[in-house]
Design a protein around this motif. Structure first.
Motif, short mmCIF file in Angstrom:
data_model
loop_
_atom_site.label_atom_id
_atom_site.label_comp_id
_atom_site.label_asym_id
_atom_site.label_seq_id
_atom_site.Cartn_x
_atom_site.Cartn_y
_atom_site.Cartn_z
N LEU A 1 0.86 -1.18 0.00
CA LEU A 1 0.00 0.00 0.00
C LEU A 1 0.89 1.23 0.00
O LEU A 1 1.81 1.34 0.81
CB LEU A 1 -0.90 -0.01 1.24
CG LEU A 1 -1.74 1.23 1.51
CD1 LEU A 1 -2.76 1.48 0.41
CD2 LEU A 1 -2.45 1.10 2.86
N ARG A 2 0.62 2.13 -0.92
CA ARG A 2 1.39 3.38 -0.99
C ARG A 2 0.45 4.56 -1.03
O ARG A 2 -0.44 4.64 -1.88
CB ARG A 2 2.29 3.40 -2.22
CG ARG A 2 3.10 4.70 -2.35
CD ARG A 2 4.15 4.59 -3.43
NE ARG A 2 3.57 4.42 -4.76
CZ ARG A 2 3.21 5.45 -5.54
NH1 ARG A 2 3.35 6.69 -5.10
NH2 ARG A 2 2.72 5.21 -6.73
N GLY A 3 0.65 5.50 -0.12
CA GLY A 3 -0.07 6.76 -0.17
C GLY A 3 0.64 7.72 -1.10
O GLY A 3 1.88 7.69 -1.20
N TYR A 4 -0.11 8.56 -1.78
CA TYR A 4 0.49 9.49 -2.74
C TYR A 4 1.49 10.40 -2.04
O TYR A 4 1.17 11.12 -1.10
CB TYR A 4 -0.61 10.33 -3.39
CG TYR A 4 -0.08 11.31 -4.41
CD1 TYR A 4 0.47 10.87 -5.60
CD2 TYR A 4 -0.12 12.68 -4.17
CE1 TYR A 4 0.97 11.75 -6.54
CE2 TYR A 4 0.37 13.58 -5.11
CZ TYR A 4 0.92 13.11 -6.28
OH TYR A 4 1.41 13.98 -7.20
N GLY A 5 2.75 10.33 -2.48
CA GLY A 5 3.80 11.13 -1.88
C GLY A 5 4.25 10.61 -0.53
O GLY A 5 4.96 11.30 0.20
N GLN A 6 3.83 9.38 -0.15
CA GLN A 6 4.19 8.82 1.14
C GLN A 6 4.95 7.51 0.96
O GLN A 6 5.23 7.08 -0.16
CB GLN A 6 2.91 8.58 1.97
CG GLN A 6 2.13 9.84 2.29
CD GLN A 6 0.82 9.52 2.98
OE1 GLN A 6 -0.13 9.03 2.37
NE2 GLN A 6 0.76 9.78 4.27
#
Length: 484
Positions: free
Chosen positions: A245-250
């Motif tokens: 899981l990747r958050g935008y810009g995270q």
């Protein structure tokens, strides 16, 4: 820099009407003239019959002692490049030879000018059915949801020399872009999701991640069916071992156990309504989710917006129907879990770029000498061996382990053609044995071959042997390396 000569002239409306006998009636505005068609053209001693992009023969005629012939057909026969500026109603002829990349760029520039005038799109199938759709929304970018911006403007490249293969199987559908008067500005013929015939030559949009056409939707419109698709269960993800899981810009985090089961059940249970295709990364998705099985193979992915009511999945945008994805839970997981390791986020590595290599260098494990292989057949044998393998990442390999002298190992370095800008310029791996390689150098990754495949160590060792079977081969040379 090569100098190019351009010939320009204003192009007015010219209509040719066949007349009885040997004459041809021609009108331009309110004028009518009578001309003779009793003339032929030879190019370099060979008869030449000019034709348009559809193969239709075009007229040649004589008027008041001057011979008139279609400028594009004749100029291109002589190797020149012809471009018509619809907005300025000007034909430009570049009389110098042009390399392939120049033709591609000229096509792009021509398309950009034409697309600025687009007000409608017309589809036509092999049965003669047509359907017109709107293509202008009053905004700066006139392209409708039928085409991604990248698909139209940037991502058509000529396939080799542009020759259409005899076995080319298109959809039978043509796409015509219309101006405000309904005139055709540009035409893509016999399209597929990634190919089209333009000006009688074959082009592709599948390099650099070009967007796909939604042929199913086009066929529905041609058949008079509703454009909107019915909701569907898009996902049926099973046997997932973990997800990233990747958050935008995270950061990226690994999710398994109960949280994996909850997220997977949620996306499997919802329904989704298919929307327009997208080209590349259109917009800014808030969260990216990728599922992997126990072998490390990717078995599903999506990107969702912040509200969870819309997603990007392979090829299309979708609207979530009858619920939303719980993006608040996504946010908590990204904040709470530690950053994922590389072997979780990218567990399988390949050497596919080696398939485009034109040269291979094999360095002995002690770093004392190198075999340089340029023979196309030998390069191909190595590429088809290692370039078709998949390697499962096992963990880090430190710089000291990479550089450690060991005559049981070797380094394989692939170099691509300079003009091939679709693959990495250089690929280097340390081959430990027939099943184990190390990717990259300092802080690289150790990986093992999958599916029972092995590296052709017999060929590699034979090429490294300066007194072996390839000694004196014109496509294999050796050179000593300076001591470090």
């Amino acid at each position: 820099m090569r100098k190019r000569t351009f010939i320009s002239f204003a192009a007015g409306f010219l209509c040719c009407l066949l007349a009885a006998g040997t004459g041809l009636g021609v009108s331009a505005g309110e004028q009518s003239i009578r001309v003779s068609q009793d003339v032929k053209i030879e190019v370099e001693g060979e008869p030449f019959a000019p034709r348009d992009a559809n193969g239709k023969e075009l007229p040649i005629f004589v008027y008041e002692g001057s011979t008139y012939a279609p400028v594009r057909a004749l100029a291109e026969k002589l190797g020149a490049w012809v471009n018509y500026d619809h907005q300025e109603r000007t034909v430009r002829v570049d009389a110098s030879p042009k390399p392939e990349y120049y033709a591609q760029e000229a096509l792009k520039e021509d398309l950009e000018k034409r697309m600025a005038l687009v007000r409608g799109i017309r589809f036509r199938d092999a049965e003669g059915r047509t359907a017109d759709v709107e293509a202008y929304d009053g905004q700066e970018d006139p392209v409708s949801s039928w085409f991604g911006r990248l698909y139209i403007y940037n991502h058509y490249y000529k396939v080799e020399d542009g020759t259409v293969p005899e076995d080319y199987e298109g959809s039978g559908i043509d796409v015509m872009f219309l101006d405000e008067d309904g005139d055709c500005l540009y035409k893509y013929q016999n399209i597929t999701e990634n190919y089209a015939i333009i000006n009688g030559e074959l082009y592709t949009n599948d390099q650099h991640g070009g967007g796909d056409l939604d042929l199913d939707r086009i066929r529905r419109v041609l058949e008079g069916k509703p454009e909107e698709f019915e909701p569907e269960k898009l996902f049926q993800i099973e046997d997932a071992e973990w997800l990233i899981l990747r958050g935008y810009g995270q950061k990226e985090v690994r999710v398994d156990g109960e949280a994996l089961a909850q997220l997977t059940e949620e996306v499997n249970s919802l329904e989704y309504r298919r929307g327009e295709p997208y080209a590349g990364w259109a917009g800014c998705p808030q969260y990216n989710v990728t599922w992997y099985n126990s072998q490390g193979r990717r078995i599903g992915w999506l990107s969702t917006n912040a509200g969870g009511e819309g997603i990007l999945a392979p090829r299309f945008r979708y609207q979530v129907v009858g619920g939303t994805i719980d993006t608040d839970r996504y946010e908590r997981l990204v904040n709470e879990l530690p950053e994922a390791e590389r072997w979780d986020t990218d567990p399988i590595l390949t050497l596919k770029g080696a398939l485009n290599a034109e040269k291979v260098q094999i360095e002995d494990g002690l770093g004392t000498y190198r075999a340089e292989v340029t023979d196309p057949e030998l390069v191909k044998r190595l590429a088809e061996n290692m370039g078709t393998m998949e390697f499962r990442v096992q963990g880090h390999v430190t710089g000291s382990a990479w550089d450690e002298a060991d005559d049981g190992r070797c380094f394989v370095h692939w170099s691509r053609p300079e003009e091939d800008y679709f693959t990495p310029a250089e690929i280097t791996v340390c081959v430990r044995d027939e099943k184990t390689v190390a990717f990259s150098g300092d802080n690289g990754y150790l990986a093992t071959a999958m599916d029972g495949k092995t590296i052709n160590m017999e060929l590699i060792n034979a090429l490294l042997d300066q007194d072996g079977p390839y000694a004196g081969h014109p496509g294999v040379s050796y050179r000593d390396l300076p001591p470090e």
